[in-house]
Design a protein around this motif. Structure first.
Motif, PDB file in Angstrom:
ATOM      1  N   PRO A  83       1.022  -1.248   0.063  1.00 44.64           N
ATOM      2  CA  PRO A  83      -0.003   0.110  -0.084  1.00 44.64           C
ATOM      3  C   PRO A  83       0.983   1.289   0.093  1.00 44.64           C
ATOM      4  N   GLU A  84       0.281   2.315  -0.332  1.00 46.22           N
ATOM      5  CA  GLU A  84       0.930   3.750  -0.477  1.00 46.22           C
ATOM      6  C   GLU A  84       1.241   4.052   0.971  1.00 46.22           C
ATOM      7  N   THR A  85       0.319   3.744   1.929  1.00 45.45           N
ATOM      8  CA  THR A  85       0.187   4.336   3.378  1.00 45.45           C
ATOM      9  C   THR A  85       0.954   3.413   3.935  1.00 45.45           C
ATOM     10  N   PRO A  86       1.567   4.053   5.156  1.00 46.23           N
ATOM     11  CA  PRO A  86       2.550   3.156   5.956  1.00 46.23           C
ATOM     12  C   PRO A  86       1.446   1.766   6.482  1.00 46.23           C
ATOM     13  N   LEU A  87       2.432   0.851   6.953  1.00 47.37           N
ATOM     14  CA  LEU A  87       1.470  -0.466   7.476  1.00 47.37           C
ATOM     15  C   LEU A  87       1.328  -0.127   8.824  1.00 47.37           C
ATOM     16  N   PRO A  88       0.457  -1.015   9.480  1.00 46.72           N
ATOM     17  CA  PRO A  88      -0.036  -0.742  10.798  1.00 46.72           C
ATOM     18  C   PRO A  88       1.164  -1.221  11.890  1.00 46.72           C
ATOM     19  N   GLY A  90       2.845  -2.657  15.064  1.00 47.50           N
ATOM     20  CA  GLY A  90       2.495  -3.814  15.854  1.00 47.50           C
ATOM     21  C   GLY A  90       2.702  -5.302  15.088  1.00 47.50           C
ATOM     22  N   LEU A  91       2.977  -4.940  13.590  1.00 55.43           N
ATOM     23  CA  LEU A  91       3.442  -6.265  13.029  1.00 55.43           C
ATOM     24  C   LEU A  91       4.665  -6.638  13.276  1.00 55.43           C
ATOM     25  N   LEU A  92       4.824  -7.988  12.973  1.00 60.63           N
ATOM     26  CA  LEU A  92       6.341  -8.508  13.467  1.00 60.63           C
ATOM     27  C   LEU A  92       7.124  -8.471  12.327  1.00 60.63           C
ATOM     28  N   ASP A  93       6.467  -8.667  11.021  1.00 58.89           N
ATOM     29  CA  ASP A  93       7.193  -8.655   9.576  1.00 58.89           C
ATOM     30  C   ASP A  93       6.231  -8.602   8.789  1.00 58.89           C
ATOM     31  N   VAL A  94       6.830  -8.593   7.405  1.00 57.00           N
ATOM     32  CA  VAL A  94       6.093  -8.860   6.144  1.00 57.00           C
ATOM     33  C   VAL A  94       6.617  -9.881   5.609  1.00 57.00           C
ATOM     34  N   ALA A 108       9.417  -2.249  -4.397  1.00 48.35           N
ATOM     35  CA  ALA A 108       8.560  -1.258  -3.625  1.00 48.35           C
ATOM     36  C   ALA A 108       8.222  -1.911  -2.216  1.00 48.35           C
ATOM     37  N   TRP A 109       8.465  -3.153  -2.271  1.00 44.57           N
ATOM     38  CA  TRP A 109       8.282  -3.622  -0.718  1.00 44.57           C
ATOM     39  C   TRP A 109       9.457  -3.543   0.000  1.00 44.57           C
ATOM     40  N   VAL A 110      10.456  -3.399  -0.430  1.00 46.72           N
ATOM     41  CA  VAL A 110      11.664  -3.286   0.380  1.00 46.72           C
ATOM     42  C   VAL A 110      11.750  -1.921   0.794  1.00 46.72           C
ATOM     43  N   GLU A 111      11.462  -0.837  -0.142  1.00 47.00           N
ATOM     44  CA  GLU A 111      11.119   0.689   0.364  1.00 47.00           C
ATOM     45  C   GLU A 111      10.032   0.841   1.438  1.00 47.00           C
ATOM     46  N   ARG A 112       8.994  -0.092   1.233  1.00 47.24           N
ATOM     47  CA  ARG A 112       8.006   0.203   2.242  1.00 47.24           C
ATOM     48  C   ARG A 112       8.206  -0.410   3.461  1.00 47.24           C
TER      49      ARG A 112
END
Length: 772
Positions: A83-88, A90-94, A108-112
């Motif tokens: 997503p273009e907005t920050p992830l929530p 409390g996540l452990l990882d992606v 894109a995922w590396v940058e996010r």
């Protein structure tokens, strides 16, 4: 001091929960919460990937909050762009699943993840090509799985999988050089160069690698992912009911119909019903004669059939037991004509091979990997004992057999036969008190796991990685233990469902040998026992075994034990107290230490369990009764004070009585309870005053059925009547009393001898949420 288990592979504690099914339908939040609760309670997952689309990311904050109440960490798994907005928070990882040609999405995922401060796990699917590793040195990238296929991802044609074999190996070298944890998922070992074979995983290794998924949770995710929303909800409700409520035989019958394709199952069952009468005229399955010759012949036949089912080049390959032969769920099907056998010693377990490469451990796995120094101390003590002192006893091969099955008992060896992926256990090896050291040699065959069973569901097992192992279980006087395989400590394998790895072992142990998934035949021999040189002398059997379940009732337990220690006219050693508890959730262990030191005449038998059993009071009672040695078993709540003359009064109970109860209970008010807990009132001295003082007296509650705050039962009765087992206690004590009446007649009441009930702020049938 070195941590001895740092070189032992970790098994996974990760589950997978899908926020969307294969048809693209969003799973309701209520069902996602049920799913999370199920994987935490039934499969004991400590973390879970949420398979989600971009539009589902908005659900993550509420799911993260809910999961935190279960002590469960969540990660995002997705096949879509970030997503273009920050992830929530409390996540452990992606965990992002991408095709190798989509380098734009990888960047894109590396940058996010870099912007959000989250570690990134990648699964990269074909097509792959040389020179695609311009992202391989990104700091946020912690683990990469180069997979030939993903059952939950986009479909991969066989030609693309074949074309990916060479570039995936080149990419693995680049990633490894940058210190990134790499897995090659699906390629046959013979199609991978020797230096990279430790990176390869197939079905068996996938579920033994901490980076991936616990097998039962993974299988459940694949099943539910393929369902419509209605079937998914019904399945979750029934599975939750199995693990958290009353057993429901109707659900047990309906569940397979819902999980399987219902109309296909109905047609098959209808055909079975129609054709069943004609089976009289057909060949029946041969019954195997219970002789060594018959079992060995059947074993040889089945092993040969298994070999014949493999592609011809794989039949002599040293990796055949841990390889999917190019046709498993992580490989779309490669041409067996391209395979060639690897001439090497037969590989039985892929997990140790992974230690030869860089590994990534998230905070949960890092905590599991770090072992305390007492493991090293226990291992050192076990090695010293077994190498410097002869055993105190050797258990002959004719002294134990296999539960429910014929065993070939030879001089010095017991041969076990099995052709199913199931557990086999021996008959009990005896009843021992701590400290204890037990050694067994396993050999002459192959099995998946070997070790020991302690209690009904406690298992201390490890993978079998060679054709012969010597296992030593060393138990210290305080219940801490270590398992050694061929002289080296090994971490016990964790399990989903009812089986568990004990945190500590009880004071009285009835061990059995346990073997899982035997490949036809295996032998056990050299079963030897060491007990402490200062082992306690034989004690006379007690008359009364008091069974107390204590989870978060440590303060009241202390008052209960003090009152037992001051019973009148009771011979020394006539009372044993078996305390079932969960170490670490309250101060019960410290209370028992204190009581043992101050009142050595009160025999304490510790019976520890894992936190998953904290609310399973019926199970804890039944398992504790197995340890009881007294003629009578006193089932006593941790907040109940017995009259000082209770056991003296028991001497006058008629021989015909099997069920004895007190004459009701006096409910003490909070202020009186507080003074007892603070020690300003000694109940055994002020008993009459406490009975005459404030508080409600209940004599014939529950329609006169003697409920479970205090039930005194002849031990032999438990061969007929047992407590219902579920994840709460509502109604179980009443049901037990009714069953006792039906089986042995009405109870005998100790007239004029009620008990005192310490105040604790209401009923706690579903577990005490705070310490009391």
């Amino acid at each position: 001091m070195d941590h001895p288990l740092s070189d032992t592979p970790l098994t996974p504690v990760r589950a997978l929960v899908a926020a969307v099914n294969r048809q693209g339908q969003a799973v309701p939040v209520a069902d996602l919460e049920r799913w999370l609760r199920l994987v935490r309670t039934a499969y004991r997952a400590q973390k879970a990937d949420i398979l989600a689309r971009q539009v589902d990311v908005e659900l993550l904050p509420s799911l993260i909050d809910f999961a935190s109440t279960l002590d469960l960490r969540l990660s995002l798994r997705t096949n879509e762009p970030p997503p273009e907005t920050p992830l929530p928070q409390g996540l452990l990882d992606v965990h992002a699943v991408v095709r190798g040609t989509d380098t734009e999405r990888i960047h894109a995922w590396v940058e996010r993840c870099s912007a959000d401060g989250l570690p990134l796990r990648l699964t990269v699917l074909p097509p792959l090509f040389d020179g695609m590793a311009d992202w391989a040195n990104e700091d946020t990238l912690c683990a990469v799985t180069l997979a030939l296929a993903d059952p939950l991802g986009p479909e991969v044609p066989p030609a693309e999988a074949e074309g990916a074999l060479a570039p995936m190996q080149a990419l693995a070298k680049i990633l490894t050089a940058n210190g990134i944890d790499v897995t090659l998922l699906g390629p046959p070992y013979c199609r991978v160069e020797p230096g990279l074979r430790s990176f390869v995983r197939h079905t068996r290794g996938f579920h033994r690698d901490h980076l991936h998924y616990e097998q039962h949770a993974w299988d459940l995710a694949q099943t539910l992912y393929a369902m419509g929303l209605y079937r998914l909800q019904l399945t979750l409700l029934m599975l939750l009911g199995r693990h958290t409520a009353f057993p429901n035989p109707i659900d047990d019958k309906l569940l397979p119909w819902i999980i399987d394709r219902p109309w296909l199952r109905a047609r098959i069952w209808a055909w079975h019903k129609l054709t069943r009468p004609f089976r009289l005229f057909r060949g029946r399955p041969a019954v195997i004669e219970e002789t060594a010759e018959a079992y060995e012949a059947e074993t040889a036949r089945r092993q040969q059939a298994a070999l014949d089912a493999l592609p011809e080049p794989c039949r002599t390959c040293g990796y055949r037991r841990i390889c999917d032969q190019g046709a498993g769920p992580f490989c779309p099907g490669l041409d067996p004509g391209t395979f060639s056998p690897i001439e090497t010693d037969e590989q039985l377990d892929p997990a140790p091979m992974a230690l030869q490469r860089p590994r990534y451990y998230d905070p949960i796995d890092a905590a599991r990997q770090a072992e305390s120094d007492d493991q090293a101390e226990l291992a050192e003590a076990a090695i010293h004992l077994t190498t410097t002192r002869p055993p105190d006893r050797e258990i002959d091969s004719f002294e134990y057999g296999i539960e429910g099955q014929w065993a070939w008992q030879l001089a010095g060896t017991v041969r076990w036969f099995s052709w199913t992926n199931t557990e086999k256990t021996s008959t009990p090896l005896g009843v021992f008190e701590r400290p204890l050291t037990l050694s067994t040699t396993f050999g002459g065959g192959v099995a998946e796991y070997i070790g020991y069973a302690v209690g009904r569901y406690g298992r201390i097992l490890c993978p079998m990685t060679a054709y012969s192992h010597r296992l030593v279980l060393h138990v210290a006087a305080d219940g801490r233990y270590v398992l050694l395989r061929d002289g080296a400590p090994v971490r016990p394998v964790t399990f989903a469902g009812e089986y568990y790895v004990p945190t500590r072992l009880p004071a009285r142990i009835e061990p059995r040998i346990a073997i899982w998934n035997i490949d036809g035949v295996i032998g056990t021999q050299g079963v030897t026992i060491w007990q402490s040189e200062a082992a306690p002398v034989d004690k006379a059997a007690p008359t009364w075994s008091v069974v107390i379940v204590c989870t978060r009732y440590a303060r009241r337990l202390q008052a209960t034990l003090l009152n037992l220690a001051h019973q009148q006219d009771v011979p020394t050693g006539a009372i044993e107290v078996i305390v079932a508890y969960v170490p670490g959730i309250d101060a019960t262990g410290d209370v028992l230490d204190t009581i043992e030191a101050a009142y050595p005449h009160l025999r304490i038998v510790r019976n520890p369990y894992t936190v998953q059993h904290a609310t399973s009071k019926g199970f804890l009672i039944n398992e504790s009764v197995r340890l009881a040695q007294g003629k009578w078993v006193v089932l006593l709540d941790a907040d109940i004070l017995l009259a000082p003359e209770t056991f003296a009064r028991m001497a006058s109970v008629p021989e015909s009585a099997s069920f004895v109860v007190p004459d009701g209970r006096k409910m003490l008010p909070p202020e009186v309870t507080s003074r007892i807990l603070l020690g300003t009132i000694a109940p055994w001295e002020a008993w009459d005053g406490l009975l005459a003082g404030p508080g409600e007296y209940r004599r014939l509650e529950a329609d006169g059925v003697p409920v479970g705050y205090c039930q005194i039962v002849r031990r032999s009765c438990f061969d007929t009547v047992r407590y219902e087992e579920m994840n709460h206690f509502e109604g179980a004590d009443w049901r037990f009393a009714v069953d006792m009446r039906e089986a042995f007649g009405r109870e005998h009441r100790l007239s004029g001898a009620p008990v005192l009930h310490l105040d604790h702020g209401g009923s706690q049938w579903y577990g005490a949420p705070q310490h009391r």
